[in-house]
Design an enzyme around this catalytic site. Sequence first.
Site, short mmCIF file in Angstrom:
data_model
loop_
_atom_site.label_atom_id
_atom_site.label_comp_id
_atom_site.label_asym_id
_atom_site.label_seq_id
_atom_site.Cartn_x
_atom_site.Cartn_y
_atom_site.Cartn_z
CD GLU A 1 -4.21 5.45 1.75
OE1 GLU A 1 -3.10 4.97 2.04
OE2 GLU A 1 -5.05 5.79 2.59
CE LYS B 1 -1.09 2.47 3.36
NZ LYS B 1 -1.55 3.14 4.58
CE LYS C 1 -6.41 2.80 3.10
NZ LYS C 1 -5.91 1.94 4.17
P1 13P Z 1 -7.79 5.52 8.21
O1 13P Z 1 -8.89 4.53 7.92
O2 13P Z 1 -7.60 5.75 9.67
O3 13P Z 1 -7.93 6.78 7.42
O4 13P Z 1 -6.41 4.88 7.76
C1 13P Z 1 -6.32 4.28 6.53
C2 13P Z 1 -4.91 4.25 6.09
O5 13P Z 1 -4.30 3.24 6.01
C3 13P Z 1 -4.27 5.50 5.71
O6 13P Z 1 -3.13 5.21 4.95
#
Ligand code: 13P
Length: 339
Positions: free
Chosen positions: A174, A133, A216
């Site tokens: 993400e 990720k 994401k």
């Molecule tokens: P949150 O769901 O707390 O936003 O975290 C997700 C995440 O992995 C951010 O990189």
Amino acid sequence: MNAIEIANQLVAAGKGIMAADRPSPAFYDLLQAESIPADEDSYRNWSELLFLAPGLNEYVSGIIMTDEQVGLVDGAGESLIEQVIERGMIPGISPFRGMVVLAGSAGETVGSGLDGLRERLAEYANMGVGFTKWRAAFQIGPGTPSYYAIEANAYVMAQVAALSQEAGLVPIVEPEVMLWGDHTIERCFSVTEWVLSRSFEALYLHRVDLEGTLVKASMVLAGNECAEQADVDTVAEQTVKVFRRRIPSAVPGIVFLSGGQSDSHATARLNAMNANYELPWKLSFSYARALQRAPMAIWGNRAENVRAAQAALRHRAKMNGLASMGLWTEELEGEAVAS
Ligand code: 13P
């Protein structure tokens, strides 16, 4: 399993991802902020609580870990990552080494950690890690995000995605449009559209196979300080609209971050998208805070609270698993949380 199979398994019906990749320094800050006493085993104890929660694998397909967590062993000396695999969940890695400020920008950031990444990813793959990720964070403000920050982040994220697939790992890209600020939902929509559009252009340039990639994403929301907040159905409508415009249907799934939303909003909004729309991709969760806030409040770093905290985690995972199929209802929240 190849990358396409892993990607599809991560978004299997009724399942989502738990993001547990808070690095230990940030974890200790959190304990301090919540007045929870810390000791040298706290990080391991918390990771163990999350990873080995009984029944979690019914609703969680994969767990995002830090570099530190993939090497952890439990109190009996057994590897946590191996136990996660034995329970049928796929370990993932956040190979990121912190945000750095982009030179010449007004404080905008890009993730670091590209040095030696090819070799690190090969090692993670050998340990049984199935996916990566990589986060890019965009703050909406006067003049931000800038063209510069969007391009720089899209490029780095795509480089990590290409290296991940080279190592046989599924990249989760993400691009997060952050909740903080007084911007309107319309501004969030247009920034999200721009960011997604440039991110996919960079993935194309880097020859990333979309069939073996997950996104994401953040939901389309008004800023947390905006006086006008949208209702659940409007958030679902706007989020689905921007994804339909900018996320190709070749991507098997989009998993949300919670981004500072309350637990109930994160679940209800995900549910509305799945209940009300026919979609070309799976829409599920990859929450950190919206899964872990409730168990953290119960745990308090006390061994006698571990079971109850795990039950609270399982409950949130179950609610979000149902939301990923559009089957969640508010009444289900009232279910007794068995300890
Ligand atoms: P949150 O769901 O707390 O936003 O975290 C997700 C995440 O992995 C951010 O990189």
